[in-house]
Design a protein around this motif. Sequence first.
Motif, PDB file in Angstrom:
ATOM      1  N   SER A 226       2.759  -2.026 -13.786  1.00 56.16           N
ATOM      2  CA  SER A 226       3.927  -2.504 -14.590  1.00 56.16           C
ATOM      3  C   SER A 226       5.508  -2.116 -14.554  1.00 56.16           C
ATOM      4  CB  SER A 226       3.260  -1.795 -15.692  1.00 56.16           C
ATOM      5  OG  SER A 226       2.461  -2.077 -16.517  1.00 56.16           O
ATOM      6  N   SER A 227       6.186  -2.259 -14.697  1.00 54.33           N
ATOM      7  CA  SER A 227       7.854  -2.338 -14.890  1.00 54.33           C
ATOM      8  C   SER A 227       8.272  -1.508 -16.018  1.00 54.33           C
ATOM      9  CB  SER A 227       8.742  -3.352 -14.181  1.00 54.33           C
ATOM     10  OG  SER A 227       8.643  -4.180 -15.591  1.00 54.33           O
ATOM     11  N   LEU A 228       8.484  -0.369 -15.990  1.00 56.69           N
ATOM     12  CA  LEU A 228       9.447  -0.338 -17.148  1.00 56.69           C
ATOM     13  C   LEU A 228      10.765   0.207 -17.438  1.00 56.69           C
ATOM     14  CD1 LEU A 228       6.554   3.406 -17.336  1.00 56.69           C
ATOM     15  CD2 LEU A 228       6.098   0.376 -18.631  1.00 56.69           C
ATOM     16  N   PRO A 229      11.735   1.266 -18.895  1.00 62.51           N
ATOM     17  CA  PRO A 229      12.507   0.557 -19.477  1.00 62.51           C
ATOM     18  C   PRO A 229      13.417   1.074 -17.762  1.00 62.51           C
ATOM     19  CG  PRO A 229      11.322   0.218 -21.407  1.00 62.51           C
ATOM     20  CD  PRO A 229      10.728   0.620 -20.615  1.00 62.51           C
ATOM     21  N   GLY A 230      14.408   0.809 -17.765  1.00 59.93           N
ATOM     22  CA  GLY A 230      15.446   1.879 -16.704  1.00 59.93           C
ATOM     23  C   GLY A 230      14.618   1.532 -15.783  1.00 59.93           C
ATOM     24  N   LYS A 231      13.993  -0.191 -15.145  1.00 62.43           N
ATOM     25  CA  LYS A 231      13.841  -0.209 -14.020  1.00 62.43           C
ATOM     26  C   LYS A 231      12.738   0.844 -13.647  1.00 62.43           C
ATOM     27  CE  LYS A 231      17.838  -3.365 -12.673  1.00 62.43           C
ATOM     28  NZ  LYS A 231      18.878  -4.013 -11.792  1.00 62.43           N
ATOM     29  N   THR A 232      11.967   1.380 -14.166  1.00 64.21           N
ATOM     30  CA  THR A 232      10.686   2.368 -13.654  1.00 64.21           C
ATOM     31  C   THR A 232       9.374   1.745 -12.752  1.00 64.21           C
ATOM     32  OG1 THR A 232      10.248   3.249 -15.814  1.00 64.21           O
ATOM     33  CG2 THR A 232      12.203   4.440 -14.433  1.00 64.21           C
ATOM     34  N   TYR A 233       8.540   2.460 -12.268  1.00 62.69           N
ATOM     35  CA  TYR A 233       7.207   1.610 -11.884  1.00 62.69           C
ATOM     36  C   TYR A 233       5.931   3.017 -12.114  1.00 62.69           C
ATOM     37  CZ  TYR A 233      10.244  -2.707 -11.010  1.00 62.69           C
ATOM     38  OH  TYR A 233      10.838  -3.771 -10.778  1.00 62.69           O
ATOM     39  N   LYS A 234       4.747   2.008 -12.286  1.00 60.28           N
ATOM     40  CA  LYS A 234       4.017   2.920 -13.109  1.00 60.28           C
ATOM     41  C   LYS A 234       2.616   2.364 -12.343  1.00 60.28           C
ATOM     42  CE  LYS A 234       2.433   2.844 -17.552  1.00 60.28           C
ATOM     43  NZ  LYS A 234       1.052   2.209 -17.078  1.00 60.28           N
ATOM     44  N   VAL A 235       1.759   2.780 -12.143  1.00 61.15           N
ATOM     45  CA  VAL A 235       0.554   2.306 -11.383  1.00 61.15           C
ATOM     46  C   VAL A 235      -1.152   1.527 -12.495  1.00 61.15           C
ATOM     47  CG1 VAL A 235      -2.478   2.438 -10.444  1.00 61.15           C
ATOM     48  CG2 VAL A 235       0.221   3.048  -9.507  1.00 61.15           C
ATOM     49  N   ASN A 236      -1.108   0.696 -12.845  1.00 59.89           N
ATOM     50  CA  ASN A 236      -2.082   0.781 -14.372  1.00 59.89           C
ATOM     51  C   ASN A 236      -3.167   0.911 -14.158  1.00 59.89           C
ATOM     52  OD1 ASN A 236       0.027  -1.131 -14.963  1.00 59.89           O
ATOM     53  ND2 ASN A 236      -0.359  -3.005 -14.063  1.00 59.89           N
TER      54      ASN A 236
ATOM     55  N   ARG B 136       0.653  -1.183  -0.051  1.00 61.38           N
ATOM     56  CA  ARG B 136      -0.199   0.056   0.401  1.00 61.38           C
ATOM     57  C   ARG B 136       0.726   1.510   0.205  1.00 61.38           C
ATOM     58  NH1 ARG B 136      -5.563  -0.820   1.700  1.00 61.38           N
ATOM     59  NH2 ARG B 136      -6.011  -2.499   2.013  1.00 61.38           N
ATOM     60  N   LEU B 137       1.522   1.162   0.324  1.00 59.36           N
ATOM     61  CA  LEU B 137       3.019   2.144   0.859  1.00 59.36           C
ATOM     62  C   LEU B 137       2.933   2.747  -0.532  1.00 59.36           C
ATOM     63  CD1 LEU B 137       4.753   4.378   2.292  1.00 59.36           C
ATOM     64  CD2 LEU B 137       6.279   2.361   2.745  1.00 59.36           C
ATOM     65  N   ILE B 138       4.006   1.003  -1.433  1.00 57.38           N
ATOM     66  CA  ILE B 138       4.595   1.437  -2.573  1.00 57.38           C
ATOM     67  C   ILE B 138       3.526   2.306  -3.183  1.00 57.38           C
ATOM     68  CG2 ILE B 138       5.168   0.126  -4.509  1.00 57.38           C
ATOM     69  CD1 ILE B 138       6.980  -1.712  -2.315  1.00 57.38           C
ATOM     70  N   MET B 139       1.803   2.029  -3.349  1.00 60.67           N
ATOM     71  CA  MET B 139       0.947   2.255  -4.370  1.00 60.67           C
ATOM     72  C   MET B 139       1.316   4.178  -4.397  1.00 60.67           C
ATOM     73  SD  MET B 139      -1.034   1.255  -6.545  1.00 60.67           S
ATOM     74  CE  MET B 139      -1.910  -0.345  -6.148  1.00 60.67           C
ATOM     75  N   ASP B 140       0.889   4.357  -2.939  1.00 60.32           N
ATOM     76  CA  ASP B 140       0.989   5.515  -2.561  1.00 60.32           C
ATOM     77  C   ASP B 140       1.710   6.548  -3.700  1.00 60.32           C
ATOM     78  OD1 ASP B 140      -1.464   4.865  -1.245  1.00 60.32           O
ATOM     79  OD2 ASP B 140      -0.832   5.324   0.434  1.00 60.32           O
ATOM     80  N   ILE B 141       2.961   6.097  -3.172  1.00 62.11           N
ATOM     81  CA  ILE B 141       4.461   6.566  -4.028  1.00 62.11           C
ATOM     82  C   ILE B 141       4.303   7.025  -5.412  1.00 62.11           C
ATOM     83  CG2 ILE B 141       6.546   6.755  -4.160  1.00 62.11           C
ATOM     84  CD1 ILE B 141       6.305   4.991  -1.283  1.00 62.11           C
ATOM     85  N   LEU B 142       3.475   5.761  -6.016  1.00 66.74           N
ATOM     86  CA  LEU B 142       3.500   5.343  -7.205  1.00 66.74           C
ATOM     87  C   LEU B 142       2.094   6.560  -7.937  1.00 66.74           C
ATOM     88  CD1 LEU B 142       3.972   1.741  -7.779  1.00 66.74           C
ATOM     89  CD2 LEU B 142       6.232   3.616  -8.815  1.00 66.74           C
TER      90      LEU B 142
END
Length: 365
Positions: free
Chosen positions: A355-365, A312-318
């Motif tokens: 989702s994981s993206l190039p460059g080891k980055t992440y975003k919420v679907n 949940r913490l990670i989701m809030d940050i994203l």
Amino acid sequence: MSLLHKVALSFVKNLGPVAAKALIAYLGNEEEVFKASPEKMTRIPGIGEKRAVKWDFDDALKQAEKELKFIEQQGIDVIFYTDHRYPKRLKNCHDSPVLLYAKGKMDLNPPHIISIVGTRNATDYGRQLCHQLIEELKQYNVLIVSGLAHGIDVAAHKECVKLNLPTVGVLGHGLDRLYPAQNRATADKMLQNGGLLSEYPSGTNPDRENFPQRNRIVAGIADATVVIEASIKGGALITAEIANSYNRDVFAFPGRLGDEFSEGCNFLIRNNKASLLTCTADLAFSLGWEKNDTNKPVEQFMLPFDLSDDERLIMDILRQNSTPVAIDDLTLKANMPMSQLAMNLLNMEMQGYISSLPGKTYKVN
């Protein structure tokens, strides 16, 4: 600052863009470059006496005066590298041109830019791939850049004109001519939504050595370069190599083994110089693009109930970031060990929440 002095820089023989930018940076502006003595220039790091004495600034100014008349008569725009209209992606490349000559109606800093390159001897397979790619790219509000050469280049421009998608042709000569001349009709249509771009002043012939220079603009101006068809030798592979040197994404469509004009694409893929491309969705996903859908209703976000406290913490940050967040930033913001963070990210991705993206980055679907 003086337009005359900006244009004159493009006429100084043996003065490349890297040295020109160094001169401007140390001397203050382009006018001071033309006033400074060779002795003063030799004190600038990377210049030296041998280089400074070769530059004929007086002759450059005389040629620039004539060029200004041509620019005014032909409605050509001059975009200096300090101008806010200068392509910001290209500006990040160390050897980007100091000045660009532009003709048409173009925005060189849209959200998405793709360069398309390929063989001059395009096959039906290549032209069909080009058609399909550009047709599907329209939904992403993308600018298409190519070199207006025979084959894949002009096929890409023609598809854009047909679909009213902005497209820019980068030339290896001055804007007082067009090579190859057979593409004049397409070039004229491009001026309404895009246009022509060159670093060369009028009077510059389409000499062989100009085209590798042209290719660096094609590679540097875009988010990614797509190679549709290419032989093992040629400009398309040079452009791909330059794009790699700029740390830009390169994609290539695979071809049938043994086909001459697929050998280059297969070589790039086999040697990890290009990502395998099979559809536009692959490209958009790799670049983290969202579809342009202005009619899409605003959805209220509901936090999944089955997440752990860490998740949940990670989701809030994203959610608080409009752009993808790098894993290094996540571990700092979440104050979580990297191993623990990686495990949580993998679990959330497997459940389809992120989702994981190039460059080891992440975003919420």
